[in-house]
Scaffold this active site. Structure first.
Site, short mmCIF file in Angstrom:
data_model
loop_
_atom_site.label_atom_id
_atom_site.label_comp_id
_atom_site.label_asym_id
_atom_site.label_seq_id
_atom_site.Cartn_x
_atom_site.Cartn_y
_atom_site.Cartn_z
CB CYS A 1 1.02 5.98 11.60
SG CYS A 1 2.01 7.30 11.04
CB CYS B 1 6.67 -2.78 15.95
SG CYS B 1 8.35 -2.45 15.43
CB CYS C 1 7.43 -5.09 8.41
SG CYS C 1 8.89 -4.41 9.24
N GLY D 1 7.00 -1.86 5.79
CA GLY D 1 8.37 -2.37 5.73
C GLY D 1 9.39 -1.51 6.43
CB CYS E 1 2.97 7.43 3.34
SG CYS E 1 3.53 6.34 4.63
CB CYS F 1 3.31 -1.93 13.56
SG CYS F 1 3.41 -1.72 11.77
CD GLU G 1 -2.87 -1.22 2.32
OE1 GLU G 1 -4.06 -1.51 2.18
OE2 GLU G 1 -2.34 -1.08 3.42
N1 SAH Z 1 9.45 0.52 9.56
C1 SAH Z 1 9.67 1.89 9.68
C2 SAH Z 1 8.76 2.75 8.81
C3 SAH Z 1 7.30 2.36 8.71
S1 SAH Z 1 6.25 2.60 10.09
C4 SAH Z 1 9.58 2.32 11.11
O1 SAH Z 1 9.12 1.53 11.93
O2 SAH Z 1 10.01 3.42 11.42
C5 SAH Z 1 5.95 4.37 10.16
C6 SAH Z 1 5.64 4.86 11.57
O3 SAH Z 1 4.34 4.45 12.02
C7 SAH Z 1 6.61 4.31 12.60
O4 SAH Z 1 7.01 5.30 13.51
C8 SAH Z 1 5.76 3.29 13.29
O5 SAH Z 1 6.27 2.94 14.53
C9 SAH Z 1 4.43 3.98 13.35
N2 SAH Z 1 3.32 3.07 13.66
C10 SAH Z 1 3.24 1.75 13.42
N3 SAH Z 1 2.06 1.26 13.85
C11 SAH Z 1 1.37 2.30 14.36
C12 SAH Z 1 0.05 2.42 14.93
N4 SAH Z 1 -0.76 1.39 15.00
N5 SAH Z 1 -0.33 3.64 15.35
C13 SAH Z 1 0.49 4.71 15.22
N6 SAH Z 1 1.73 4.65 14.68
C14 SAH Z 1 2.16 3.47 14.25
FE1 SF4 Z 2 7.89 -2.06 13.15
FE2 SF4 Z 2 7.99 -0.26 11.16
FE3 SF4 Z 2 7.97 -2.89 10.63
FE4 SF4 Z 2 5.77 -1.73 11.56
S1 SF4 Z 2 6.74 -1.33 9.60
S2 SF4 Z 2 6.65 -3.70 12.23
S3 SF4 Z 2 6.63 -0.19 12.94
S4 SF4 Z 2 9.57 -1.78 11.71
#
Ligand code: SAH
Ligand code: SF4
Length: 452
Positions: A422, A164, A160, A246, A153, A167, A140
């Site tokens: 996000c 986390c 990924c 990712g 974005c 996420c 996406e």
């Molecule tokens: N993988 C990279 C970039 C993609 S995520 C990273 O983790 O930085 C982009 C941002 O969205 C990151 O800061 C991530 O931690 C945040 N994010 C992920 N899941 C989220 C959620 N459910 N609510 C708010 N922010 C979130």
């Molecule tokens: Fe973590 Fe970023 Fe991967 Fe989501 S996209 S699992 S926030 S590293």
């Protein structure tokens, strides 16, 4: 405002640089997406995409299919120009390239836009595209319009590997790296959808005669001086954030190659100051990111204690908070004019206390980081186990940081109604479970036919 940055220190024994971070965090099983995301397989028709190739690579592939040596430089420049300045989607539209050469190109290549599976528009104007690539995998990409800018974005992987816990993308079982073509393709697709290519009467910069044919003619007679009010400054798409699906620093080479094309003045021509790459903290790749790509850095910090960060951002077990912040202090190009953004997702009773906020300030000061903090209200998704902190809590948290002289805006969630905010990105392509993949791999090993 954040304090001045320390001088970049060379890496020492306390901060080792690992050559192959993708080898981190192995998990058992024959199809191990944690260690090595799969590569994109070749297209079924054997054709290669033209987008995503560097200029040198483009010359190489043109030579491979039989474009005469004498014409290579000119043809490569022509193709590049049609791709990135004119935004053509078909080789047949490359009007000033001889017909037989176009036919030759058609035989071996495609322009290579991703296919749009769905396009959604949120009530707040945010747009989300679900894109499908040559092998059927999907990712996406989201466009967020604001009063003064429009931010795309962009995803760097299908899924990924990092899991986390807050996420949605991290729950996808299948992971593969996106190719440079697929990454640049997202930007080009957005320009298509926003109508941001010059039309037939667009004014293009006058083109010098840099080809080798001794005819004193520019590459595009007839186009070069055509009048129009089209200007790149008038575009809606002004900024790019590598914050889609990712971890971009786990796909460094492809992300780097794609962004070089995006930043190239002959390519998509976007300034590196308008591009931000977000990482969850792949420490060994951060220095190369600053040196070789040179874009703004965002770091997904999300917690200030080892226990909590280990739990919610598991890569912390490998690269801890102190190591991460040292890498931020060493990030090439960061200064008070180009600050590092710390992303901090607000999770109720998890990471949102006054004490956490004070610790965040202490850490930023300790490492003398030119920093700003983006507070992101947690965006829920089906099955998520966390709750978003209350508005009052977020405000109190923000105040503590702000009073310490560090900017700490609260991000307004965008596109929540279309699951475009996000961390909500998770394409429908997750149809095959990890167990199923392992079973297929085992069957393949036994010489059985792969049902896929
Ligand atoms: N993988 C990279 C970039 C993609 S995520 C990273 O983790 O930085 C982009 C941002 O969205 C990151 O800061 C991530 O931690 C945040 N994010 C992920 N899941 C989220 C959620 N459910 N609510 C708010 N922010 C979130
Ligand atoms: Fe973590 Fe970023 Fe991967 Fe989501 S996209 S699992 S926030 S590293």
């Amino acid at each position: 405002m954040g304090a001045a940055m320390t001088n970049p220190a060379p890496h020492d024994a306390a901060h080792p640089v690992e050559a192959h971070p993708a080898e981190a965090m192995p998990i058992p099983g024959p199809s191990d997406p944690m260690v090595a995301p799969r590569k994109a397989p070749a297209r079924a028709d054997g054709k290669r995409p033209l987008i995503g190739l560097s200029k040198a690579q483009l010359r190489e592939v043109l030579a491979e299919v039989g474009v005469p040596e004498k014409q290579l430089k000119m043809r490569a420049s022509q193709v590049w120009h049609w791709l990135y300045h004119r935004g053509v989607t078909e080789i047949s539209a490359m009007a000033n390239i001889a017909k037989d050469t176009r036919a030759l190109l058609d035989e071996h290549f495609v322009v290579g836009r991703p296919e749009v599976v769905t396009a959604q528009v949120s009530s707040d104007g945010t747009r989300k595209w679900l894109l499908r690539f040559g092998d059927g995998e999907e990712a996406e990409c989201v466009f967020i319009p604001d009063a003064w800018r429009g931010t795309l974005c962009v995803s760097s992987q299908v899924g990924c590997t990092l899991n986390c816990r807050f996420c949605h993308t991290g729950t996808m079982k299948l992971v593969r790296n996106l190719t440079p073509a697929e990454i640049v393709g997202q930007v080009m697709l957005a320009r298509d959808a926003l109508g941001e290519w010059p039309n037939g009467t667009a004014s293009l910069p006058a083109l010098p005669d840099t080809d080798d044919d001794d005819d004193d003619r520019p590459y595009f007679p007839g186009l070069a001086n055509a009048g129009s009010n089209y200007t790149p400054e008038g575009r809606m798409l002004t900024n790019i954030v590598m914050m889609g699906m990712g971890e971009p620093l786990y796909n460094f080479d492809n992300v780097s190659q794609a962004l070089q094309i995006v930043m190239d003045g002959d390519g998509l021509g976007l300034s590196k100051r308008r591009i931000t790459l977000s990482t969850s903290g792949v420490v060994p790749m951060m220095e190369r990111c600053g040196k070789e790509i040179g874009v703004n850095l965002a770091v997904s910090l999300h917690a200030v204690t080892k226990d909590i960060r280990d739990e919610i951002v598991p890569i912390n077990k490998k690269y801890g908070i102190e190591q991460l912040l040292q890498a931020c202090a060493d990030y090439p190009g960061a200064n008070n004019a180009r600050r590092i953004t710390f992303e901090y997702v607000m999770l109720k009773d998890k990471n949102d206390s006054d004490e956490d906020a004070r610790e965040l300030v202490r850490l930023i000061r300790k490492y003398k980081l030119p920093a700003k903090v983006n507070l992101i209200p947690f965006n829920p998704w089906p099955g998520s186990i966390y709750e978003c902190s209350s508005d009052e809590r977020i405000r109190a948290f923000s105040d503590i940081i702000f009073k310490a002289g560090i900017s700490a805006p609260v991000r307004t969630p965008r596109g929540r109604d279309i699951m475009a905010a996000c961390g909500q990105l998770k394409s429908a392509s997750e149809k095959i479970s990890r167990a199923e993949l392992d079973r297929r791999a085992a069957e393949k090993e036994l010489g059985w036919v792969d049902p896929a």
